[in-house]
Design a protein around this motif. Sequence first.
Motif, PDB file in Angstrom:
ATOM      1  N   HIS A   1       0.836  -1.203   0.000  1.00 22.32           N
ATOM      2  CA  HIS A   1       0.000   0.000   0.000  1.00 22.32           C
ATOM      3  C   HIS A   1       0.867   1.247   0.000  1.00 22.32           C
ATOM      4  CE1 HIS A   1      -2.347  -3.297   1.668  1.00 22.32           C
ATOM      5  NE2 HIS A   1      -3.460  -2.637   1.449  1.00 22.32           N
TER       6      HIS A   1
ATOM      7  N   ILE B   1      -8.122   2.292  -2.550  1.00 21.87           N
ATOM      8  CA  ILE B   1      -9.043   2.431  -1.420  1.00 21.87           C
ATOM      9  C   ILE B   1      -9.203   3.916  -1.145  1.00 21.87           C
ATOM     10  CG2 ILE B   1      -9.394   2.015   1.051  1.00 21.87           C
ATOM     11  CD1 ILE B   1      -7.820  -0.504   0.846  1.00 21.87           C
TER      12      ILE B   1
ATOM     13  N   TYR C   1     -11.287  -4.634   6.258  1.00 15.60           N
ATOM     14  CA  TYR C   1     -10.455  -4.282   5.107  1.00 15.60           C
ATOM     15  C   TYR C   1     -11.304  -4.025   3.860  1.00 15.60           C
ATOM     16  CZ  TYR C   1      -6.476  -4.482   1.875  1.00 15.60           C
ATOM     17  OH  TYR C   1      -5.525  -4.181   0.933  1.00 15.60           O
ATOM     18  N   LYS C   2     -11.048  -2.882   3.223  1.00 15.68           N
ATOM     19  CA  LYS C   2     -11.698  -2.441   1.987  1.00 15.68           C
ATOM     20  C   LYS C   2     -13.186  -2.142   2.153  1.00 15.68           C
ATOM     21  CE  LYS C   2      -8.557  -4.329  -1.493  1.00 15.68           C
ATOM     22  NZ  LYS C   2      -8.419  -5.124  -2.731  1.00 15.68           N
TER      23      LYS C   2
END
Length: 428
Positions: A254, A280, A318-319
């Motif tokens: 990331h 994201i 997450y996400k």
Amino acid sequence: MNCEKLRNPSMHKKKRLKHTVNKAKEKSTMEKTMNDKSKSIHDILPLDLIHRILLRVPIRHLARLRCVSKLWCSLISDRDFAELHFHHSTAVTNACFFMKNDTMAYLVYLDDNDASEKVVCPPFQKKARSHFTVLGFCRGFILFHRDPHFLVVWNPLTGSSKRISYSHIVHRSKPPGPRIAYDVYLHGFGYDPSQNDYLLLVAWCDCEGQYHLDCFSLRTNSWINLDAAVPKLLGFKSFYHWHNEGLFFNGAVHWVPRDLKDYRDAIVIFDLMEMTFSTISAPKQLSYPSLALLGGCLALYSRNDDCGNTDIWVMKEYKVHSSWTLYQIPCKDFRPLCLSSNRDIIGRGYTSCGKTGYFIYNVRGDLLKHFKSLCCQLPCRERNTVYTESLLPLPVTLRIRITRRRGRRKSAIKFTMNTFEQQDVAKG
């Protein structure tokens, strides 16, 4: 007295017999004790039980237990044991790593009531001193940049390391010059479990303004070009506007820009298994955000100049954009490092009262502890890296050797175990 003995001969025999029996018992007890002492722990406990016990030992102590015996050294040094301990140990050890200078670094261990530190020396310092910069971490390994154009992978606990040259990228990158600063690139470091391989990523721009992505595989010991995977979202003017250190989490690397122009699609992700990019969105518009891992969750933190606090946004799922949760720490330039065993936030920074160093805050923003006993109280702006310690070795290297035999070309695959001590690897 002689008359008494002659009068009671049976009594005298009984006393002598009792004395002999007691002496024999004492001798037997002594021999048994000596035999017990001569027995090793392997005679008392089965090897399977020793294996289970060692899996519960904290990693810092486990490294020293290799000196107990050859059997323990072999067991603890085994690749399968190291993998099991990393994934299943209940005593996970998180260490804060930072460089004091080019020849010395600190490992700092922090928890609710405990703080300790250890001095370690970076690898490859025997010939000439070089400047090291931390670029990432993964499964107990730390990735450095080393002048002028080297990447170094190092496990501080085991000492295993590898040096990789990316001079072929430097010669083609922009701007031209004999020495290129490491921060004109984006770097990433992660692990692909499907191939049991550690991957190093370098995103860069050539002299014609075209953006590229190169990947180095520690398993194949070679560079791979991934230009086809680079999307338009990386077509920004300069890598200077990004944090060049990628954060490995959930099988992907990331990155986030230093100056967030648009919170939508703010975090760029590269999946190491699928070799694809995605994004994201940040929770809101943030000022100079940075990435962190807190309690197994992705987090963004930034300074809130309006109230003098540090805003920490944690993505609990997450996400999932709706899972962003805000925590505010009343501390200037606070850098969250990890969570304590009580789920409180441990970090470095300085308060409005002028205190500088390591602190523990709860999720309500209350100051719980200020660690004052540490010698390594460096300025807050020094970069910290928190990683999980491990005894994991670098992967087995797959080398392909081409040989000619009786006029025909024959391929042979050679597997070698290699700790990569003091090696330079260039493209080829």
